[in-house]
Design a protein around this motif. Structure first.
Motif, mmCIF file in Angstrom:
data_model
loop_
_atom_site.group_PDB
_atom_site.id
_atom_site.type_symbol
_atom_site.label_atom_id
_atom_site.label_comp_id
_atom_site.label_asym_id
_atom_site.label_seq_id
_atom_site.Cartn_x
_atom_site.Cartn_y
_atom_site.Cartn_z
ATOM 1 N N TRP A 54 5.454 0.557 19.901
ATOM 2 C CA TRP A 54 4.039 0.820 20.171
ATOM 3 C C TRP A 54 3.201 0.843 18.888
ATOM 4 O O TRP A 54 2.123 1.453 18.855
ATOM 5 N N GLY A 55 3.693 0.199 17.847
ATOM 6 C CA GLY A 55 2.954 0.134 16.597
ATOM 7 C C GLY A 55 3.056 1.379 15.751
ATOM 8 O O GLY A 55 2.462 1.446 14.672
ATOM 9 N N LEU A 66 -4.735 -0.564 12.516
ATOM 10 C CA LEU A 66 -6.004 0.149 12.326
ATOM 11 C C LEU A 66 -6.418 0.848 13.613
ATOM 12 O O LEU A 66 -7.000 1.941 13.573
ATOM 13 N N GLY A 67 -6.108 0.232 14.761
ATOM 14 C CA GLY A 67 -6.402 0.883 16.031
ATOM 15 C C GLY A 67 -5.651 2.192 16.192
ATOM 16 O O GLY A 67 -6.182 3.167 16.732
ATOM 17 N N VAL A 107 3.288 3.770 8.313
ATOM 18 C CA VAL A 107 3.402 3.234 6.952
ATOM 19 C C VAL A 107 2.017 2.970 6.368
ATOM 20 O O VAL A 107 1.738 3.287 5.216
ATOM 21 N N MET A 108 1.119 2.408 7.173
ATOM 22 C CA MET A 108 -0.229 2.141 6.674
ATOM 23 C C MET A 108 -0.961 3.434 6.316
ATOM 24 O O MET A 108 -1.651 3.518 5.288
ATOM 25 N N ALA A 109 -0.799 4.451 7.152
ATOM 26 C CA ALA A 109 -1.493 5.719 6.910
ATOM 27 C C ALA A 109 -0.847 6.534 5.795
ATOM 28 O O ALA A 109 -1.491 7.429 5.238
ATOM 29 N N GLY A 110 0.427 6.266 5.499
ATOM 30 C CA GLY A 110 1.151 7.095 4.546
ATOM 31 C C GLY A 110 1.752 8.328 5.186
ATOM 32 O O GLY A 110 2.113 9.283 4.489
ATOM 33 N N ALA A 111 1.867 8.323 6.510
ATOM 34 C CA ALA A 111 2.494 9.444 7.214
ATOM 35 C C ALA A 111 4.002 9.385 7.033
ATOM 36 O O ALA A 111 4.585 8.303 6.925
ATOM 37 N N ARG A 156 0.849 -1.203 0.000
ATOM 38 C CA ARG A 156 0.000 0.000 0.000
ATOM 39 C C ARG A 156 0.878 1.243 0.000
ATOM 40 O O ARG A 156 0.659 2.177 -0.775
ATOM 41 N N ALA A 157 1.892 1.278 0.877
ATOM 42 C CA ALA A 157 2.800 2.427 0.924
ATOM 43 C C ALA A 157 3.567 2.571 -0.389
ATOM 44 O O ALA A 157 3.780 3.687 -0.879
#
Length: 548
Positions: free
Chosen positions: A247-248, A219-220, A254-258, A29-30
């Motif tokens: 802490w994830g 996702l959390g 990476v998932m968010a694209g930040a 996704r990234a």
């Protein structure tokens, strides 16, 4: 297309695609959507997600060339840097298991967990080689040692098992297929990561994360109104990447694209603050001892981009959180979690029902650990009977937790006592839960002080002492007492140049706590001992109190 739903007892199966939840999806996704976004490592290195993904594709074939089989444990002994991130992504995306090792472990614990995990290969920062290489001869199961360049010139032993990461990657052909397509339905439950607990009450225990649990935890961290990571964020995980996957935050970013900012090996306050200001960091996470060290220099740096500061690992003193709110307009937000909870289970902060609350009431709300993340359930139970206690903000019981990113067992260890008969994890924390679902920690069960048959909360006593403006760090532990069984002793570090006395601290806290809670002694230290993850080491202080 024919209707393929099954009917069993009148219950229908859904007709959704059985696509697995995997870290491979997070990586790709990234690569597809955010290839232009930055990954910055302190020292000036700046790559994009696209370039990092290219490195990961080469890492995939490099691991094949080393003969690392699927399911093998791949250890990392590294600081927060770009190469470590590549391993975070590439190891699980190729169906191996990432084992991030605490770089501050004693040789005894280090050798125990590498042997227990059966690590096949160890990736180690060059500057950290002296900490782990002396153990190499006692780790016969490790077939390969790969050195991660980190800007240091630490000598590298002449040994055929050692290779250079950059040379290994440069020589590898990139994997050109889809990581995600190599996973099948059952594979979302494959192990993705392994972290060991601190081992303060026995040998360290391995917590084995799955792809499914890691993606759901991601996702959390993206949930709005909680941490709420999003594409516009710039995320700085100050918490080490070996500490329960930072802490994830790396996976969530990476998932968010930040954009990601990785601080390298240094935790010096000026270094971290300069990095936050220069990169316009919006979200950062660290243990309270780190936030304490940064506090005196906050106003010397432009932190106007900051929107969220996360504290965890131990209780954040309310006075410390309010110091940040006064200086930069952003308090430190409490969280609660543990290695077994991936680790974030609860996030603090005020909600809409607190808009009309007084300033003092809002401070009290921010002092709580907060509400559970979606999909996480918490309850408190009577320590003696196991019966669930009411959510009235008064009843105190052992905190228990359940959810899809909560451990259901330990790696190769039978720990039936850590879980209830109905599958909830027993945390060892004592807490209250109020009618709004807010969790407030009272203490660790092992940290409670029983004096004259009555309980004293070390957490509440520490918060009272920490509210004195001259106190930088404080830890309260029990000292054996022939009359009362136990009495509290406070270990305190003062701000530089301050000479506050024990009598002054007693006068400060006397209106805040019961008279019989007042410490028998204040022990002043230049700095308090820390654990390998940066928390205050109460184990070391208990030993000191017993022998004093």
């Amino acid at each position: 297309m024919p209707d393929q739903s099954r009917v069993a007892g009148g219950v229908l199966d859904g007709l959704m695609q059985p696509r697995p939840l995997t870290i491979a999806h997070v990586l790709e996704r990234a690569e597809r959507l955010f290839a232009h976004k930055d990954v910055v490592t302190a020292g000036g290195e700046r790559l994009t997600y696209g370039e990092v993904a290219g490195q990961v594709r080469r890492l995939a074939t490099a691991l094949d060339a080393l003969g690392v089989p699927a399911g093998a444990r791949v250890a990392t002994f590294a600081s927060n840097n770009r190469r470590h991130l590549e391993l975070y992504l590439g190891v699980p995306a190729t169906k191996r298991v990432l084992h991030s090792i605490n770089i501050r472990l004693s040789a005894e614990h280090l050798e125990y967990i590498v042997g227990h995990a059966e690590d096949d290969v160890v990736f180690v920062d060059r500057g950290l080689l002296p900490r782990i290489w002396p153990s190499a001869g006692r780790l016969p199961g490790v077939r390969h040692w790969v050195v991660l360049p980190d800007g240091t010139d630490t000598p590298i032993p002449a040994d055929p098992r050692i290779s250079d990461y950059d040379e290994l990657i440069a020589a590898a052909e990139p994997f050109t297929g889809s990581f995600e397509d190599t996973f099948t339905l059952a594979d979302e439950n494959l192990a993705s990561g392994l972290c060991y607990t601190s081992g303060t009450t026995g040998p360290p225990k391995g917590v084995l994360y799955s792809h499914r649990s890691t993606v759901l935890h991601c996702l959390g961290t993206l949930a709005a109104g909680l941490i709420g990571l999003c594409e516009s964020d710039v995320v700085l995980p100050i918490v080490p990447m070996f500490h329960a996957n930072a802490w994830g935050l790396p996976y969530g970013a990476v998932m968010a694209g930040a954009s990601l900012v990785l601080p390298g090996a240094s935790a010096e306050p000026a270094h971290l603050l300069r990095l936050m200001a220069a990169e316009r960091v919006t979200v950062a996470g660290a243990v309270p001892t780190v936030w304490t060290s940064l506090a005196p220099q906050l106003r010397d740096h432009d932190l106007s981009a900051t929107r969220f500061l996360l504290g965890g690992g131990s209780a954040v003193p309310p006075a410390l959180s309010e110091t940040y709110r006064a200086a930069i307009g952003v308090p430190i937000t409490h969280s609660w979690g543990m290695t077994e909870v991936s680790p974030v289970g609860v996030i603090g902060g005020t909600r809409t029902q607190h808009r009309d609350a007084t300033a003092a009431e809002q401070v009290a709300v921010r002092a709580a650990q907060g509400q559970p993340l979606p999909l996480v359930n918490v309850r408190i139970a009577d320590v003696e009977t196991g019966a669930e206690l009411p959510r009235d903000g008064q009843a105190v019981g052992e905190l228990q937790v359940a959810g899809p990113w909560v451990a259901g067992g330990y790696f190769k260890v039978g720990e039936a006592g850590s879980f209830t008969g109905d599958g909830w994890l027993r945390t060892g924390d004592l807490a209250t839960i109020d009618a709004d679902g807010y969790l407030r920690l009272v203490d660790r069960m092992k940290d409670l002080i029983k004096s004259g048959g009555e309980w004293i909360s070390s957490v509440e006593l520490e918060a009272a002492i920490a509210s004195h403006p001259d106190v930088v760090e404080v830890a309260v532990v029990a000292r054996p007492d022939p009359r009362w069984m136990e009495r509290p002793v406070a270990y305190v570090a003062l701000r530089e140049g301050r000479a506050t006395t024990a009598d002054e601290l007693l006068g400060h806290i006397t209106p805040m706590v019961a008279k019989w809670w007042l410490p028998d002694e204040f022990v002043f230290m230049a700095t308090l001992p820390k654990t390998g993850t940066g928390k205050l080491s109460k184990l070391a202080l208990r030993d000191s109190a017993r022998t004093a």
